[in-house]
Design a protein around this motif. Structure first.
Motif, PDB file in Angstrom:
ATOM      1  N   GLY A 144      21.325  76.226 -24.768  1.00  0.00           N
ATOM      2  CA  GLY A 144      22.596  75.829 -24.516  1.00  0.00           C
ATOM      3  C   GLY A 144      23.191  75.099 -22.936  1.00  0.00           C
ATOM      4  O   GLY A 144      23.930  74.948 -22.912  1.00  0.00           O
ATOM      5  N   LYS A 145      22.124  75.579 -21.981  1.00  0.00           N
ATOM      6  CA  LYS A 145      22.044  75.080 -20.743  1.00  0.00           C
ATOM      7  C   LYS A 145      20.712  74.488 -20.146  1.00  0.00           C
ATOM      8  O   LYS A 145      19.800  74.732 -20.836  1.00  0.00           O
ATOM      9  N   VAL A 146      21.215  73.600 -19.351  1.00  0.00           N
ATOM     10  CA  VAL A 146      20.013  72.916 -18.661  1.00  0.00           C
ATOM     11  C   VAL A 146      19.429  73.857 -17.510  1.00  0.00           C
ATOM     12  O   VAL A 146      20.047  75.060 -17.316  1.00  0.00           O
ATOM     13  N   THR A 147      18.477  73.665 -16.796  1.00  0.00           N
ATOM     14  CA  THR A 147      17.919  74.367 -15.928  1.00  0.00           C
ATOM     15  C   THR A 147      19.017  74.459 -14.621  1.00  0.00           C
ATOM     16  O   THR A 147      19.913  73.776 -14.465  1.00  0.00           O
ATOM     17  N   PHE A 148      18.891  75.800 -13.964  1.00  0.00           N
ATOM     18  CA  PHE A 148      19.634  75.828 -12.754  1.00  0.00           C
ATOM     19  C   PHE A 148      19.645  74.656 -11.757  1.00  0.00           C
ATOM     20  O   PHE A 148      20.698  74.335 -11.481  1.00  0.00           O
ATOM     21  N   GLY A 149      18.542  74.312 -11.417  1.00  0.00           N
ATOM     22  CA  GLY A 149      18.345  73.042 -10.661  1.00  0.00           C
ATOM     23  C   GLY A 149      19.204  71.969 -11.239  1.00  0.00           C
ATOM     24  O   GLY A 149      19.867  71.183 -10.451  1.00  0.00           O
ATOM     25  N   ALA A 150      19.090  71.697 -12.486  1.00  0.00           N
ATOM     26  CA  ALA A 150      19.886  70.391 -13.084  1.00  0.00           C
ATOM     27  C   ALA A 150      21.300  70.766 -12.962  1.00  0.00           C
ATOM     28  O   ALA A 150      22.175  69.873 -12.724  1.00  0.00           O
ATOM     29  N   ARG A 151      21.653  71.880 -13.100  1.00  0.00           N
ATOM     30  CA  ARG A 151      23.132  72.131 -13.159  1.00  0.00           C
ATOM     31  C   ARG A 151      23.540  71.845 -11.537  1.00  0.00           C
ATOM     32  O   ARG A 151      24.948  71.380 -11.544  1.00  0.00           O
ATOM     33  N   MET A 152      22.841  72.525 -10.639  1.00  0.00           N
ATOM     34  CA  MET A 152      23.407  72.134  -9.179  1.00  0.00           C
ATOM     35  C   MET A 152      23.210  70.506  -8.968  1.00  0.00           C
ATOM     36  O   MET A 152      24.335  70.221  -8.591  1.00  0.00           O
TER      37      MET A 152
END
Length: 176
Positions: A144-152
């Motif tokens: 339900g979430k993209v990677t941390f890097g993608a969120r940033m």
């Protein structure tokens, strides 16, 4: 295609997603909300996700268009083929194919790029973008979430929206 130009060989990016094929397909072709694995862009079409329809990848506020193209083929839940042109670059359209196949452990998702002019800015951008999409599509469907890097990265793009080049403004890329 211009025969004088050299094209990159077909590139295939593949991953197994731990989810049923119907779930993977539904997330891929969802037009109702931004797709975080597509940099928070969403499929924007007048005719829906059907073969022959024109599409654009628009920001959720409809102010920025990063990609335009045509839906060439739809074979739910296994295949989506589109032409693909980055609005930020003068390069000709290429072809992107999304393939889904049921396998042990879930769904094999393949993103295939073809007809990209060798040495073009689109070649470099699409190689990096394809890796980003495959990695983050898997993460999104499974968690339900993209990677941390993608969120940033998506947050940074959101902050930079007021500085988006005029050439990418949606009014320059109508669906007509």
């Amino acid at each position: 295609m211009n025969e004088d130009k050299k094209y990159v060989d077909k590139q295939v990016y593949r991953v197994v997603i731990n989810a049923p094929i119907e779930t993977v397909w539904s997330e891929l072709v969802n037009t109702a909300s931004p797709r975080p694995f597509f940099w928070n862009a969403r499929w924007d079409t007048k005719a829906g996700m059907t073969a022959g329809a024109k599409y654009r990848m628009a920001s959720n506020d409809d102010k920025v268009v990063a990609v335009i193209g045509d839906i060439i083929e739809m074979d739910p839940p296994n295949k989506l083929v589109t032409s693909f042109q980055l609005t930020s670059l003068p390069d000709p359209a290429s072809t992107v194919t999304y393939l889904l196949q049921e396998v042990d452990g879930g769904t094999e998702f393949s993103l295939v790029t073809e007809h990209i002019v060798a040495g073009s800015k689109s070649e470099k951008s699409m190689a990096a973008g394809s890796k980003f999409i495959v990695e983050n599509f898997k993460a999104y469907v499974e968690t339900g979430k993209v990677t941390f890097g993608a969120r940033m990265m998506n947050a940074l793009y959101g902050l930079m929206t007021p500085m988006t080049p005029k050439a990418l403004r949606a009014e320059n890329w109508p669906l007509d």
